[in-house]
Scaffold this motif. Structure first.
Motif, PDB file in Angstrom:
ATOM      1  N   UNK A 104      -4.834  -3.338  -3.183  1.00  0.00           N
ATOM      2  CA  UNK A 104      -5.367  -4.142  -2.072  1.00  0.00           C
ATOM      3  C   UNK A 104      -5.658  -5.589  -2.461  1.00  0.00           C
ATOM      4  N   UNK A 105      -6.069  -5.813  -3.698  1.00  0.00           N
ATOM      5  CA  UNK A 105      -6.325  -7.184  -4.143  1.00  0.00           C
ATOM      6  C   UNK A 105      -5.026  -7.979  -4.183  1.00  0.00           C
ATOM      7  N   UNK A 106      -3.959  -7.355  -4.691  1.00  0.00           N
ATOM      8  CA  UNK A 106      -2.664  -8.046  -4.734  1.00  0.00           C
ATOM      9  C   UNK A 106      -2.182  -8.380  -3.329  1.00  0.00           C
ATOM     10  N   UNK A 107      -2.351  -7.446  -2.392  1.00  0.00           N
ATOM     11  CA  UNK A 107      -1.938  -7.709  -1.010  1.00  0.00           C
ATOM     12  C   UNK A 107      -2.791  -8.810  -0.394  1.00  0.00           C
ATOM     13  N   UNK A 108      -4.084  -8.824  -0.717  1.00  0.00           N
ATOM     14  CA  UNK A 108      -4.959  -9.891  -0.219  1.00  0.00           C
ATOM     15  C   UNK A 108      -4.502 -11.252  -0.734  1.00  0.00           C
ATOM     16  N   UNK A 109      -4.058 -11.318  -1.984  1.00  0.00           N
ATOM     17  CA  UNK A 109      -3.551 -12.577  -2.538  1.00  0.00           C
ATOM     18  C   UNK A 109      -2.308 -13.034  -1.785  1.00  0.00           C
ATOM     19  N   UNK A 110      -1.430 -12.081  -1.436  1.00  0.00           N
ATOM     20  CA  UNK A 110      -0.238 -12.430  -0.653  1.00  0.00           C
ATOM     21  C   UNK A 110      -0.646 -13.031   0.691  1.00  0.00           C
ATOM     22  N   UNK A 111      -1.590 -12.396   1.373  1.00  0.00           N
ATOM     23  CA  UNK A 111      -2.013 -12.873   2.691  1.00  0.00           C
ATOM     24  C   UNK A 111      -2.712 -14.228   2.603  1.00  0.00           C
ATOM     25  N   UNK A 112      -3.540 -14.404   1.589  1.00  0.00           N
ATOM     26  CA  UNK A 112      -4.224 -15.693   1.420  1.00  0.00           C
ATOM     27  C   UNK A 112      -3.219 -16.786   1.080  1.00  0.00           C
ATOM     28  N   UNK A 113      -2.226 -16.463   0.256  1.00  0.00           N
ATOM     29  CA  UNK A 113      -1.177 -17.434  -0.040  1.00  0.00           C
ATOM     30  C   UNK A 113      -0.441 -17.860   1.213  1.00  0.00           C
ATOM     31  N   UNK A 114      -0.158 -16.892   2.100  1.00  0.00           N
ATOM     32  CA  UNK A 114       0.514 -17.233   3.359  1.00  0.00           C
ATOM     33  C   UNK A 114      -0.385 -18.127   4.207  1.00  0.00           C
ATOM     34  N   UNK A 115      -1.688 -17.856   4.198  1.00  0.00           N
ATOM     35  CA  UNK A 115      -2.625 -18.703   4.950  1.00  0.00           C
ATOM     36  C   UNK A 115      -2.609 -20.131   4.412  1.00  0.00           C
ATOM     37  N   UNK A 116      -2.601 -20.283   3.088  1.00  0.00           N
ATOM     38  CA  UNK A 116      -2.501 -21.628   2.491  1.00  0.00           C
ATOM     39  C   UNK A 116      -1.206 -22.300   2.928  1.00  0.00           C
ATOM     40  N   UNK A 117      -0.125 -21.546   2.913  1.00  0.00           N
ATOM     41  CA  UNK A 117       1.181 -22.098   3.267  1.00  0.00           C
ATOM     42  C   UNK A 117       1.214 -22.649   4.683  1.00  0.00           C
ATOM     43  N   UNK A 118       0.583 -21.950   5.630  1.00  0.00           N
ATOM     44  CA  UNK A 118       0.708 -22.346   7.036  1.00  0.00           C
ATOM     45  C   UNK A 118      -0.396 -23.294   7.488  1.00  0.00           C
TER      46      UNK A 118
END
Length: 217
Positions: free
Chosen positions: A130-144
């Protein structure tokens, strides 16, 4: 210190650095935090290598440390050459408070969507997925939500770090050749972005995408 504790510390550092990237606005500080995340990712894989007794994973951990903790941050700093000291995001789509609330919501979402996967094989490594998936989602938030080209690139690289971590945590390694291939692709992307941001700065004097859009209008 037990392997489980070390794994939890490395995974926690991975998530903390992603949140710090979302929180900070200074571009140079964002790059430094991204370098720390590369170290955390390498440490996570090193712990898995120790637990598995895998020399291949140990080699991958060393490669990750060099690539994501040193080489990629160095290339990002090169892309900032000539930028004003302390340059900040001018107009991010979300303010600090809204960004942190969004990060908390995305972390809860990651916990929810990964619960079935963790339940299939409950183990110390899979519990960190879940932490790795959270990092993916937060990275996408930074991107957009960011407007500076380098910040957006860091967001993309955060997503890749999260995907890489999820791959190792779910299968105890995704293969040395696959990781090398992905690393080369990432290097190519960063090199292209470095050339692009250099050209943008030479032509327009900045790499803030909102300001370039205003020039176009």
């Amino acid at each position: 210190m037990h392997g489980i504790e070390m794994l939890n510390i490395a995974a926690g550092a991975l998530l903390l650095t992603a949140v710090l990237v979302l929180w900070r606005r200074e571009i140079t500080m964002i790059v430094r935090i991204f370098a720390l995340q590369g170290v955390a990712l390498a440490a996570l894989v090193a712990v898995l290598a120790w637990d598995e007794g895998s020399a291949e994973l140990a080699v991958v951990a060393a490669g990750l440390l060099v690539l994501r903790g040193v080489v990629l941050p160095w290339l990002l700093r090169r892309a900032l050459t000539g930028a004003a000291p302390g340059q900040r995001e001018s107009r991010p789509a979300l303010n600090v408070a809204a960004s942190l609330l969004a990060a908390a919501a995305l972390t809860l979402l990651a916990l929810a969507v990964s619960a079935p996967l963790v339940a299939l094989s409950p183990a110390p490594a899979t519990r960190a997925i879940p932490i790795a998936i959270a990092v993916v989602l937060i990275g996408f938030l930074v991107l957009v939500t960011r407007r500076h080209a380098v910040s957006q690139l860091v967001g993309f690289l955060l997503m890749d770090n999260g995907i890489t971590a999820a791959g190792f945590l779910s299968s105890a390694g995704i293969g040395l050749l696959v990781e090398v291939g992905v690393a080369l692709d990432l290097l190519l992307v960063v090199l292209v972005l470095q050339v692009l941001t250099g050209r943008m700065r030479e032509t327009f004097g900045d790499t803030d995408l909102d300001e370039l859009r205003e020039l176009h209008d």
